[in-house]
Design a protein around this motif. Structure first.
Motif, PDB file in Angstrom:
ATOM      1  N   CYS A  42      23.965 -47.328  33.401  1.00 55.00           N
ATOM      2  CA  CYS A  42      23.653 -48.671  33.909  1.00 55.00           C
ATOM      3  C   CYS A  42      22.326 -49.143  33.317  1.00 55.00           C
ATOM      4  CB  CYS A  42      23.561 -48.671  35.428  1.00 55.00           C
ATOM      5  SG  CYS A  42      23.025 -50.276  36.059  1.00 55.00           S
ATOM      6  N   ILE A  43      22.392 -50.260  32.601  1.00 53.63           N
ATOM      7  CA  ILE A  43      21.171 -50.752  31.955  1.00 53.63           C
ATOM      8  C   ILE A  43      20.471 -51.810  32.807  1.00 53.63           C
ATOM      9  CG2 ILE A  43      21.975 -50.184  29.636  1.00 53.63           C
ATOM     10  CD1 ILE A  43      22.558 -53.235  29.336  1.00 53.63           C
ATOM     11  N   ASP A  44      20.882 -51.879  34.064  1.00 51.78           N
ATOM     12  CA  ASP A  44      20.212 -52.746  35.040  1.00 51.78           C
ATOM     13  C   ASP A  44      20.159 -54.201  34.568  1.00 51.78           C
ATOM     14  OD1 ASP A  44      19.256 -52.797  37.550  1.00 51.78           O
ATOM     15  OD2 ASP A  44      17.184 -52.309  37.051  1.00 51.78           O
ATOM     16  N   VAL A  87      29.542 -55.376  29.085  1.00 49.31           N
ATOM     17  CA  VAL A  87      28.246 -54.771  28.754  1.00 49.31           C
ATOM     18  C   VAL A  87      28.458 -53.404  28.106  1.00 49.31           C
ATOM     19  CG1 VAL A  87      26.094 -53.881  29.725  1.00 49.31           C
ATOM     20  CG2 VAL A  87      27.076 -55.996  30.619  1.00 49.31           C
TER      21      VAL A  87
HETATM   22  S1  SF4 Z   1      26.825 -54.839  34.729  1.00 45.44           S
HETATM   23 FE1  SF4 Z   1      24.820 -54.134  34.098  1.00 45.44          FE
HETATM   24  S2  SF4 Z   1      23.748 -53.792  36.039  1.00 45.44           S
HETATM   25 FE2  SF4 Z   1      25.900 -53.936  36.516  1.00 45.44          FE
HETATM   26  S3  SF4 Z   1      26.559 -51.812  36.557  1.00 45.44           S
HETATM   27 FE3  SF4 Z   1      26.999 -52.638  34.543  1.00 45.44          FE
HETATM   28  S4  SF4 Z   1      25.230 -52.099  33.342  1.00 45.44           S
HETATM   29 FE4  SF4 Z   1      24.629 -51.838  35.446  1.00 45.44          FE
END
Ligand code: SF4
Ligand code: SF4
Length: 480
Positions: free
Chosen positions: A281-283, A318
């Motif tokens: 997860c890149i936040d 993403v």
């Molecule tokens: S969309 Fe972005 S913030 Fe949400 S879980 Fe995927 S990587 Fe993480």
């Protein structure tokens, strides 16, 4: 591992509420409503949901016009207590079918929800379908993407802003009128609705009143109340916490794979990211910005989540960009996430499906064996037995017959097991289609056929030479 992609739409970092379970995502610290501007979802799930939605909308709006053998596909006429499902007319006398059907419906919901979570809410609920696939799309078309909507809301009232708002709300009101009329057609039938529209309005004041009421209610829901309906009003949504467990399939964030979450540095390699003890997860908050209920799915399963899959699409996009496998947010059970498994058909799921099929079969059997004529024969209220001039004893009964078919049916009554005479006062019984008929019935029996006080009486109901029902009642005579 390839170098991670460089061009990702990363909004500004936000503070994460650690006490999210005590706070509503749509209320600020003072309890005022926070208006949501979800980003337009895109991706395979959204496309699939759009196709399902078009199909459901066609069924929903076309349904009132469809008739099977002259009866509506679906009509729930509470006023006249007349119901039609798949062209089959049901009456209040079908209470067993209603009771069992309702029971099966509740059990079906419980079983289905325990297995598949809020699949219904995300894919087929009319509220979600209309809000996300109709009203929201119109909003995107008129006011633009979420950032443009926010900018428009904050902008002063110019001619352009008034024009856009006026156009949007006029379309919303017109659509609400169509939806309100569709609901009314499902209640009173399309023919009655057409009469309301074409007749003198003074003869249909209550019908027109309901038309206006439904229109305003739907306009209020879709223009203003929106996700609050799912959070605060929908009983199904409120029941979720009691129905789902750790094996239920829900839209879930894979915290084992995603945590610790952390921003992506430019040209950072996966190994370097792992050294920083960061997960996938890149936040980026893309999953949050698309959420129509304003929650962060990474906090875990929440009451507000309608399982709409928008966050799955957003996160998969993403993951594609940073060359990581899709499914960081996916359909999975908490147990599946814990054990790192992809979605699989478990024996429990198969078991639930078998139960649902059995329930469906049970209801089908009940419908197939359902009587098409409903009969009741009760002693006329307040009438005692009478002695006739030829020495017999007579009882007067009130006969009620409901013809649930679309054809007129001639009916004949005959005494069974006892010798005597049975006369339908008023002559031959011809039951008009889809109507209830009443008649008085006089039964005369010789005293030597009677027991002391009450004698059980059986009456056969015949049509076209065939016995279609047997009515049991009692014959009152003198006590010996
Ligand atoms: S969309 Fe972005 S913030 Fe949400 S879980 Fe995927 S990587 Fe993480
Ligand atoms: S968390 Fe995801 S699935 Fe749940 S409502 Fe928000 S976008 Fe939809």
């Amino acid at each position: 591992m390839a170098e991670l992609a460089k061009s990702i739409d990363i909004p500004r970092a936000r503070s994460v509420k650690t006490d999210f379970r005590d706070h509503l995502a749509t209320a600020d610290d003072e309890g005022r409503r926070k208006w949501l501007y979800p980003k337009k979802p895109r991706g395979p799930y959204y496309r699939a949901r759009s196709w399902v939605a078009w199909l459901l909308l066609a069924i929903m709006f076309g349904g009132p016009f469809v008739k099977i053998h002259g009866s509506p596909l679906l009509m729930i006429n509470i006023v006249e207590r007349k119901f039609s499902v798949l062209g089959v007319i049901f009456w209040p006398q079908d209470n067993m079918v209603f009771a069992l059907g309702f029971l099966l419906f509740l059990m079906g919901i419980a079983v289905f929800t325990a297995a598949f979570g809020r699949l219904w809410c995300g894919w087929t609920c009319p509220q979600t379908v209309l809000m996300e696939m109709v009203f929201r799309k119109i909003e995107y078309a008129i006011e633009g993407e979420s950032f443009a909507q926010k900018r428009l809301a904050a902008a002063p009232w110019t001619v352009a802003k008034i024009g856009k708002k006026l156009l949007k709300h006029t379309i919303f009101l017109a659509l609400s009128f169509v939806i309100g009329n569709t609901l009314l057609a499902y209640i009173i039938g399309i023919d009655a609705l057409q009469q309301i529209v074409t007749d003198d309005p003074r003869s249909h004041l209550s019908g027109l009143g309901f038309m206006a009421l439904f229109t305003l209610v739907f306009y209020g829901i879709f223009a203003w109340f929106r996700e609050q309906a799912c959070t605060f009003i929908c009983p199904y949504g409120r029941l979720q916490s009691t129905l789902i467990d750790e094996n239920t399939i829900v839209v879930a964030y894979d915290n084992k794979r995603g945590e610790g979450r952390g921003r992506l540095r430019r040209a950072e390699l996966l190994e370097a990211r792992r050294q920083r003890k960061l997960g996938d997860c890149i936040d980026c908050f893309n999953c949050v910005t698309v959420c129509p209920t304003g929650i962060d799915i990474r906090d875990g399963t929440q009451m507000e989540c309608v399982n709409c899959t928008a966050c799955m699409d957003a996160c998969d996009e993403v993951m594609d960009k940073i060359a990581r496998p899709r499914g960081l947010i996916r359909y999975a059970s908490p147990n599946g996430i814990e054990k790192g498994e992809r979605l699989r058909v478990t024996p429990r799921l198969i078991g639930y499906c078998v139960i649902l099929c059995l329930l469906g079969l049970g209801l089908t059997a009940l419908l197939v064996t359902r009587k098409y004529i409903d009969t009741s024969l009760l002693r006329a209220p307040g009438a005692l037995f009478q002695a006739t001039t030829d020495g017999k004893i007579s009882n007067l009964y009130l006969l009620k017959l409901t013809n649930k078919t679309r054809n007129q049916i001639p009916v004949e009554l005959k005494l069974q097991e006892l010798e005597g005479s049975l006369t339908v006062l008023g002559g031959q019984l011809n039951l008009p289609a889809e109507k209830q008929t009443q008649a008085s019935v006089l039964v005369e029996l010789a005293p030597d056929k009677l027991q002391s006080g009450k004698t059980p009486l059986k009456v056969g109901v015949f049509s076209g030479g065939k016995q279609i029902d047997t009515i049991k009642t009692v014959f009152i005579g003198p006590r010996r």
